[in-house]
Structures are given as C-alpha cells and as structure tokens.
Design an enzyme around this catalytic site. Structure first.
Site, PDB file in Angstrom:
ATOM      1  N   GLU A  37      43.942  34.520  29.178  1.00  0.00           N
ATOM      2  CA  GLU A  37      43.727  34.807  28.013  1.00  0.00           C
ATOM      3  C   GLU A  37      42.325  34.339  27.968  1.00  0.00           C
ATOM      4  O   GLU A  37      41.219  34.461  26.898  1.00  0.00           O
ATOM      5  CB  GLU A  37      44.538  33.986  26.386  1.00  0.00           C
ATOM      6  CG  GLU A  37      44.340  34.134  26.005  1.00  0.00           C
ATOM      7  CD  GLU A  37      44.360  36.347  25.581  1.00  0.00           C
ATOM      8  OE1 GLU A  37      43.613  36.009  24.848  1.00  0.00           O
ATOM      9  OE2 GLU A  37      45.048  36.739  26.041  1.00  0.00           O
ATOM     10  N   HIS A  39      40.079  34.258  29.832  1.00  0.00           N
ATOM     11  CA  HIS A  39      38.827  35.181  30.089  1.00  0.00           C
ATOM     12  C   HIS A  39      38.822  36.740  29.185  1.00  0.00           C
ATOM     13  O   HIS A  39      37.399  36.732  28.796  1.00  0.00           O
ATOM     14  CB  HIS A  39      38.443  35.463  31.289  1.00  0.00           C
ATOM     15  CG  HIS A  39      39.042  34.928  32.767  1.00  0.00           C
ATOM     16  ND1 HIS A  39      39.980  34.336  33.558  1.00  0.00           N
ATOM     17  CD2 HIS A  39      37.730  34.438  32.977  1.00  0.00           C
ATOM     18  CE1 HIS A  39      39.602  33.643  34.198  1.00  0.00           C
ATOM     19  NE2 HIS A  39      37.661  33.446  33.774  1.00  0.00           N
ATOM     20  N   VAL A 178      40.449  27.992  24.917  1.00  0.00           N
ATOM     21  CA  VAL A 178      41.712  28.756  24.961  1.00  0.00           C
ATOM     22  C   VAL A 178      42.337  27.447  25.041  1.00  0.00           C
ATOM     23  O   VAL A 178      43.294  27.458  26.651  1.00  0.00           O
ATOM     24  CB  VAL A 178      41.758  30.072  25.635  1.00  0.00           C
ATOM     25  CG1 VAL A 178      42.898  30.747  25.071  1.00  0.00           C
ATOM     26  CG2 VAL A 178      40.138  31.303  24.645  1.00  0.00           C
ATOM     27  N   ARG A 189      43.365  26.660  37.673  1.00  0.00           N
ATOM     28  CA  ARG A 189      43.464  25.998  38.396  1.00  0.00           C
ATOM     29  C   ARG A 189      45.384  25.904  37.918  1.00  0.00           C
ATOM     30  O   ARG A 189      45.814  25.590  39.298  1.00  0.00           O
ATOM     31  CB  ARG A 189      42.387  25.340  38.729  1.00  0.00           C
ATOM     32  CG  ARG A 189      41.670  25.344  39.571  1.00  0.00           C
ATOM     33  CD  ARG A 189      40.859  24.249  39.573  1.00  0.00           C
ATOM     34  NE  ARG A 189      39.306  25.275  39.556  1.00  0.00           N
ATOM     35  CZ  ARG A 189      38.895  24.046  41.139  1.00  0.00           C
ATOM     36  NH1 ARG A 189      39.744  24.029  41.909  1.00  0.00           N
ATOM     37  NH2 ARG A 189      37.693  24.755  41.965  1.00  0.00           N
TER      38      ARG A 189
END
Ligand code: PAF
Length: 288
Positions: A37, A39, A178, A189
C-alpha cells in the site's frame, strides 16, 4: 485490465517521446517491486500530479550489501502488475539487468554528506547503489516529477541532493509513510517476520512516537533505547535526532527534526522515522 510492461530503454524512450510530443506531464515512481500500500499511495499521488505515470520495477543489485539479501528479495512482478493496473498507472518499466548495467558499466554516482551515518554507516555502498540507479532512471524516463516515501528518509535526502547537484529538472515529491492499522510502517521486509515477531514489530513505531513527544519536552534521545530493546529488538543500529531539512545531527530539539531508528527483530532489519515539526515553545526556549 492490464498495464503495459516495457523491458527495453529504446521502447521506453519511444513511449515517452510520444507523450512529450503531446505536451503531457510525466511522473516516475521508482520501486523494486513487492508492491504494498505504501508504493500504491505513491502511484496515486503521482496520478494526481501528472498526465502519465511510469512505475519502475528493478531489483537493483548495486544497493544490496550481501548476495544472500539480494537473492532473498521478493520478486512478484505478476502480482505487482495486477495491483497497478486498476489504479490507472500507464506503464510498468521492468528493464532487464543488462539494460541497466550493460557489459563494461563503470560509473558510480556517489552523494557525500547526507549519505553518511544512519543507514549509510551500516550499509556500506548502499546509497551509491541507490544514487546510481535513481540517476539512471531519471535520465531514462526524463520524468518531470518523481515520487518517494518518507519511510526511507535518508534515501529521500540523498535523492534530493543528487537532483540538485546534477541540475536535474525532475521535481522530487515526498509522500508520508503508510502504516498498518497497528502502526507498523509498511515495508517489503515485513513479510519476513514470523507471526510472533509480527506481533512485536509495531512496538517500534509506538516507542518512536512516544519518544518524539518526550524529546520535544526535553528528554534525552537515548532514553528510548531500553524500551526498544525490551520490545524484542535485540540490536539497535541507530536512534538519532536529525534536522528535517538537511539531516544534520541535532543535540537537542531546537528546530524541525526527524527521529530515526534502525533495529533488528530476529533476522529482519526494520527502519522507521517520525517527523517533529517545530513546537513554538521549543523554538522560543532554544532561542532564549
Ligand atoms: O526505495 C526503493 O525501493 C529503492 O531504493 C529505489 C529508490 C527504487 C532504488 O532502487
């Protein structure tokens, strides 16, 4: 609905040339894929400001510190393309490795100052790799605007410096971090965390926000270290207060700042940061 995927620089240039001919404003959102989300929020922001949005997907070998970390990096192009299509992004540029680093490639872009300390101290060569690939992506796409998340706050500073120093006309747009509902900053990650680590992980953000409030009230930065360790983060690489505008180290909170942390939860290295806008009281106290 699908998104066109471009693999070669020649094809990218042809596409962008048509857009330019039509007077369209072009944005780029550089990524290494495994889109979440965070990106997608960059892509949405880019769509608001530009007529055409290129999302790049390239797992850049030059910015990884170990071959094992590079090999373990998730490659999910199919899923990434499926997430981008409904948003209305115009092109996914996913070049072959030889397109980015052809035989004989010998140039490194190195940004001094802002790339030193913090992540730069623990990941030697990382920001050279980032600066090199981002410079190439700016030149390849010829974008007017480029979107980056504040989650990688030092990276954002390195890229801003790069664009300024090389007189690139691209505007660097920063977008807020976010977070998951429990506060954990979104990161590719996070998928590496075990269920129990995933439960513990958001404590880092909670401690960071709490520490920022305490530091604004005069507490020392290091005070939060014991809470981070108690939350299960065995190794703290850094916990530092830096200036918001130039990333200079700060002894006390006397101007807009960022509190930045990197710490390991098991085998996973997590980073986070929180902005500390100037408080009227703090500025007045410092000036007195
Ligand atoms: O933030 C990232 O995902 C990468 O460092 C970037 C900017 C796409 C360069 O490879």
């Amino acid at each position: 609905m699908s998104i066109p995927i471009i693999r070669t620089l020649a094809d990218l240039r042809k596409t962008v040339a048509v857009w330019r001919h039509d007077g369209l404003r072009v944005a780029v959102v550089p990524t290494m894929g495994a889109l979440h989300e965070g990106h997608l929020s960059l892509v949405r922001a880019a769509l608001e400001r530009a007529d055409r949005v290129i999302v790049t997907l390239f797992v850049n070998p030059k910015q990884f510190n170990s071959p094992a970390d590079l090999a373990a990096y998730p490659r999910t192009e199919h899923e990434d393309a499926a997430k981008l299509a409904p948003l209305g992004a115009h092109v996914l540029y996913a070049p072959h490795s030889f397109e980015m680093y052809p035989e004989g490639f010998a140039t490194t872009v190195s940004v001094n100052g802002v790339s030193e300390g913090l992540c730069g101290a623990f990941r030697p060569g990382h920001f050279d790799g980032v600066a090199t690939v981002v410079a190439k992506l700016f030149l390849q796409t010829g974008a007017d605007l480029a979107f980056f998340g504040e989650k990688d706050f030092q990276q954002l500073h390195v890229i801003r410096r790069l664009a300024r120093d090389l007189d690139l006309t691209v505007e660097i747009v920063a977008c807020p971090t976010v977070r998951e509902e429990d506060g954990l900053a979104m990161s590719s990650r996070n998928a590496r965390l075990s269920p129990s680590q995933r439960q513990a992980a958001p404590k880092l953000a909670a401690i960071l926000f709490d520490a920022a409030a305490r530091i604004a009230g005069g507490a020392p930065v290091d005070e939060a270290r014991s809470a981070i360790a108690a939350a299960g983060y065995a190794r703290i690489e850094y916990l530092e207060l830096r200036a918001e505008d130039d990333l200079a180290p700060m002894e006390k909170f006397d101007r807009p700042a960022r509190l930045l942390v990197a710490a390991w939860l098991g085998e996973t290295r997590l980073i986070d940061n929180v902005g500390m806008p100037a408080l009227q009281g703090a500025i007045t106290r410092a000036a007195a």
